[in-house]
Design an enzyme around this catalytic site. Sequence first.
Site, PDB file in Angstrom:
ATOM      1  N   LEU A  20       0.862  -1.178   0.000  1.00  0.00           N
ATOM      2  CA  LEU A  20       0.000   0.000   0.000  1.00  0.00           C
ATOM      3  C   LEU A  20       0.897   1.226   0.000  1.00  0.00           C
ATOM      4  O   LEU A  20       1.973   1.215   0.613  1.00  0.00           O
ATOM      5  CB  LEU A  20      -0.905   0.024   1.236  1.00  0.00           C
ATOM      6  CG  LEU A  20      -1.960  -1.078   1.357  1.00  0.00           C
ATOM      7  CD1 LEU A  20      -2.702  -0.939   2.686  1.00  0.00           C
ATOM      8  CD2 LEU A  20      -2.938  -1.037   0.196  1.00  0.00           C
ATOM      9  N   ASP A  21       0.466   2.298  -0.696  1.00  0.00           N
ATOM     10  CA  ASP A  21       1.214   3.552  -0.624  1.00  0.00           C
ATOM     11  C   ASP A  21       1.396   3.945   0.836  1.00  0.00           C
ATOM     12  O   ASP A  21       0.542   3.665   1.679  1.00  0.00           O
ATOM     13  CB  ASP A  21       0.451   4.673  -1.338  1.00  0.00           C
ATOM     14  CG  ASP A  21       0.476   4.522  -2.847  1.00  0.00           C
ATOM     15  OD1 ASP A  21       1.291   3.726  -3.343  1.00  0.00           O
ATOM     16  OD2 ASP A  21      -0.325   5.192  -3.512  1.00  0.00           O
ATOM     17  N   MET A  22       2.485   4.627   1.096  1.00  0.00           N
ATOM     18  CA  MET A  22       2.764   5.070   2.467  1.00  0.00           C
ATOM     19  C   MET A  22       1.576   5.811   3.076  1.00  0.00           C
ATOM     20  O   MET A  22       1.218   5.615   4.235  1.00  0.00           O
ATOM     21  CB  MET A  22       3.997   5.969   2.459  1.00  0.00           C
ATOM     22  CG  MET A  22       4.379   6.534   3.811  1.00  0.00           C
ATOM     23  SD  MET A  22       5.849   7.577   3.674  1.00  0.00           S
ATOM     24  CE  MET A  22       6.010   8.151   5.367  1.00  0.00           C
ATOM     25  N   SER A  23       0.932   6.667   2.285  1.00  0.00           N
ATOM     26  CA  SER A  23      -0.146   7.502   2.824  1.00  0.00           C
ATOM     27  C   SER A  23      -1.474   6.769   2.944  1.00  0.00           C
ATOM     28  O   SER A  23      -2.406   7.274   3.568  1.00  0.00           O
ATOM     29  CB  SER A  23      -0.328   8.739   1.939  1.00  0.00           C
ATOM     30  OG  SER A  23       0.846   9.511   1.909  1.00  0.00           O
ATOM     31  N   THR A  24      -1.593   5.588   2.335  1.00  0.00           N
ATOM     32  CA  THR A  24      -2.847   4.834   2.337  1.00  0.00           C
ATOM     33  C   THR A  24      -2.903   3.901   3.538  1.00  0.00           C
ATOM     34  O   THR A  24      -1.924   3.217   3.847  1.00  0.00           O
ATOM     35  CB  THR A  24      -2.973   4.008   1.042  1.00  0.00           C
ATOM     36  OG1 THR A  24      -2.853   4.886  -0.077  1.00  0.00           O
ATOM     37  CG2 THR A  24      -4.307   3.281   0.983  1.00  0.00           C
TER      38      THR A  24
END
Length: 569
Positions: free
Chosen positions: A416-420
């Site tokens: 998952l993207d860091m921000s997700t």
Amino acid sequence: MRTTIMMDNCLSKDIYFHEFDEEINAIPLPTHFTFPFCYEPHLLAKKASEYVQQYILTQQEWIHNFGLEPKMEGQAIGKMFGVLVVQDQNKKIGFLAGFSGKLAGKNDHRYFVPPVFDMLTENSFFLLEEDHLNDLNKQIAVLEGSEKGIELKRALEETKINLDQQFIQFKEKLKTQKKERKLLRDHSKSVLSAASYALLEQDLIKQSLRDKYELHVFQKQYQLDMAAAEQPLQDFIDTIADLKEERRKRSSRLQNQLFAQYNFLNANGESKNVMDIFKAFNKLQPPAGSGECAAPKLLQYAYLNQYKPIALAEFWWGQSPSAEVRRHLHYYPACRNKCEPILGYMLQGLLVDKNPMLENPDENIALPIIYEDESLVIINKPEEFLSVPGIHVQDSVYTRMIKKYPDAGPLIVHRLDMSTSGILVLAKNKEAHKIIQSQFINHTIVKLYIALLDGIITEDAGMISLPIRVDLDDRPRQLVCYEHGKKAVTRWEKIAVVAGKTKVRYFPLTGRTHQLRLHSAHPSGMNCPIVGDDLYGQKANRLHLHAAYIAFNHPVTNERIHFYVEPNF
């Protein structure tokens, strides 16, 4: 070179230093300068941006089609503008304004700081050489668009067909002669004496050798005829190739000549050429346009005129480019590819905000486990936490889990993207990893994301198909590219509209980097960025994107299992 105006040996008012028309003494100055690649604009920078925006709306000095007025002539080109809040030598606070690239066909305008080097001055070496390059471009375009190349290809094809037909006929003739010799041999054995047959055999051998020689001569002539037929086309191709090579060399020389003019200052008063800056940073040639962005222009002017940089902000004005996502009036970080080396050098000597991407996350951040067995671990990853170690930050799901399960591995099946935030599946052994990963590859895994979009969506559902590739000038941003992008497809459903924002379900049918973020924000997608998306929208407390649901076959039992975690927004 100072650009302030000298009159009677006294400095006149600097036309590029703009004062605030309101009381700002109550606004505290920042203790550190803006980190330009990830920031929330300081209040003074926001106020300065509003002044610039008002100026753009009311000025009468130039005309530029930003794509905001539907009937305006010319190609619509949005533009990145920048403001630099500065303090002069008398401690007075004001701001400088700038823009990236050209504005209304010019580099220099009264309200905005001048370029580091103005290549567009009359009779400049750039314009003179640009005329040569434009002439080369025209010659190449004329040749490539002419019928001559098509005619030469057609003539070559016709010649080859004719020669091939002659070759086939010749070989058929030799084949017939060979058969006739064989029949003569077979017949003559029974009717001729040994001496007569020997003489006949010698003659037949001579005929066979003659045929081989004639075949050799024919093949050689075939090659000569083909070479003669290919030469006009090759000459035509070589002419275009020579023009392109001349264009490449002249462009390269011009670019190097330009780069020689770009010498940047830093806060320590040191100066360095852009070529040397990039060589020290990544040993690469600077990309075309390096130094033409707003931020380097602003800092250069500040240093030249002894202004102390206080805060920086850049905002987009106008229509978004077709491939990128730029929204009118939104603030954006400086680009990485062109500006990171230059600004890294120019900010030396200033106290600068820390790079948040280099800060380790809170050690107390928990990784809630929502399911575990001998093969799997499924966690609810918090937002702003890496799935795998980064270049600078090591703390991640992988490093935490490998400490907890030292004998497990390869662990990470997907990311998952860091921000997700949301559901992340980990495999404890190679066999489980292989089986689950194959389900991702074969698209048999069902994933559902929930996102909060920064606007109102009127449709109830739909499908987005926009090909994606990385923005080479501004990693890790992605852009839409129909030529080189990879297929990216997202199905979506509206959940509800609350307080001017829309909650949606996303079902990604492919798994490209930033797929949901770009499909949300792009004008050809939802045209509505995810709340808190600092790359494609506007920064907030977090990115409101959550991997809420996943369903797949268990790697051991093959039973269909599924998990759901409600987002915390």
